[in-house]
Design a protein around this motif. Structure first.
Motif, mmCIF file in Angstrom:
data_model
loop_
_atom_site.group_PDB
_atom_site.id
_atom_site.type_symbol
_atom_site.label_atom_id
_atom_site.label_comp_id
_atom_site.label_asym_id
_atom_site.label_seq_id
_atom_site.Cartn_x
_atom_site.Cartn_y
_atom_site.Cartn_z
ATOM 1 N N LYS A 46 2.344 1.660 -3.472
ATOM 2 C CA LYS A 46 1.303 2.110 -4.412
ATOM 3 C C LYS A 46 1.055 3.600 -4.235
ATOM 4 C CE LYS A 46 -1.929 -0.995 -3.562
ATOM 5 N NZ LYS A 46 -3.168 -1.787 -3.601
ATOM 6 N N ASP A 47 0.974 4.047 -2.992
ATOM 7 C CA ASP A 47 0.732 5.452 -2.709
ATOM 8 C C ASP A 47 1.838 6.336 -3.288
ATOM 9 O OD1 ASP A 47 -0.798 7.565 -1.339
ATOM 10 O OD2 ASP A 47 0.989 7.721 -0.063
ATOM 11 N N THR A 63 1.318 -3.324 -6.421
ATOM 12 C CA THR A 63 2.388 -2.477 -6.929
ATOM 13 C C THR A 63 3.114 -3.171 -8.077
ATOM 14 O OG1 THR A 63 2.684 -1.650 -4.694
ATOM 15 C CG2 THR A 63 4.390 -1.101 -6.265
ATOM 16 N N ASN A 99 0.828 -1.216 0.000
ATOM 17 C CA ASN A 99 0.000 0.000 0.000
ATOM 18 C C ASN A 99 0.858 1.260 0.000
ATOM 19 O OD1 ASN A 99 -2.437 -1.417 0.056
ATOM 20 N ND2 ASN A 99 -2.365 -1.599 2.279
ATOM 21 N N TYR A 154 1.349 6.427 -7.064
ATOM 22 C CA TYR A 154 0.174 7.240 -7.403
ATOM 23 C C TYR A 154 0.498 8.730 -7.355
ATOM 24 C CZ TYR A 154 -2.959 3.167 -6.842
ATOM 25 O OH TYR A 154 -3.603 1.962 -6.969
ATOM 26 N N LYS A 155 1.271 9.136 -6.356
ATOM 27 C CA LYS A 155 1.586 10.555 -6.188
ATOM 28 C C LYS A 155 2.519 11.091 -7.266
ATOM 29 C CE LYS A 155 0.710 10.736 -1.263
ATOM 30 N NZ LYS A 155 1.255 10.853 0.083
#
Length: 149
Positions: A51-52, A72, A48, A55-56
């Protein structure tokens, strides 16, 4: 964290001690969430977190293309495909870059600094596609494309 991107989410395992096996390696099974320690929770959450981070860093166009990926690893594979393409796409990019190298010329009125920036960009592109020229080949090419004056 890189291993989460390349191998997928971490599975939290425990050793089975009740089962007697003739093998020398212990038998491992996945731990139930109720058995997780704080360290296990941190490891399980790495997917997680990564992935964050991804994403950013993406713009909206790229995000739309990967938002259906669940791990991911899937995101990374999709981004690699989108950015690098398949083998045919890579081969086409290499052919175009070689043509840029072959056709590189210093334009009238162009400064040496401007030409160097353009030529360096071509060399970086070729290098990123796996094509390397020797220093001698590069020097000869530069000498041929410079104007007589």
């Amino acid at each position: 964290m890189w291993h989460v991107i390349t191998d997928g989410p971490i599975k939290i395992l425990k050793e089975i001690t009740v089962v007697i096996t003739t093998e020398s390696t212990p038998k491992m099974v996945e731990k139930h969430r109720s058995e997780w320690t704080t360290e296990d929770k941190k490891k399980a959450n790495l997917d997680n977190v990564s992935k964050d981070i991804i994403y950013k860093t993406l713009d909206k166009n790229k995000f739309v293309k990967i938002k259906t990926c669940s791990t991911t690893k899937e995101i990374w594979e999709k981004l690699t495909q989108l950015c690098e393409g398949n083998d045919q796409t890579k081969e086409n990019k290499l052919i175009v870059a070689i043509q840029k190298f072959d056709n590189a010329k210093m334009k009238p009125g162009e400064t040496l600094t401007e030409f160097d920036e353009q030529f360096s960009a071509i060399m970086i592109e070729l290098n990123s596609l796996g094509k390397d020229y020797s220093n001698c080949e590069i020097a000869l090419k530069v000498m041929r494309v410079l104007p007589g004056e």
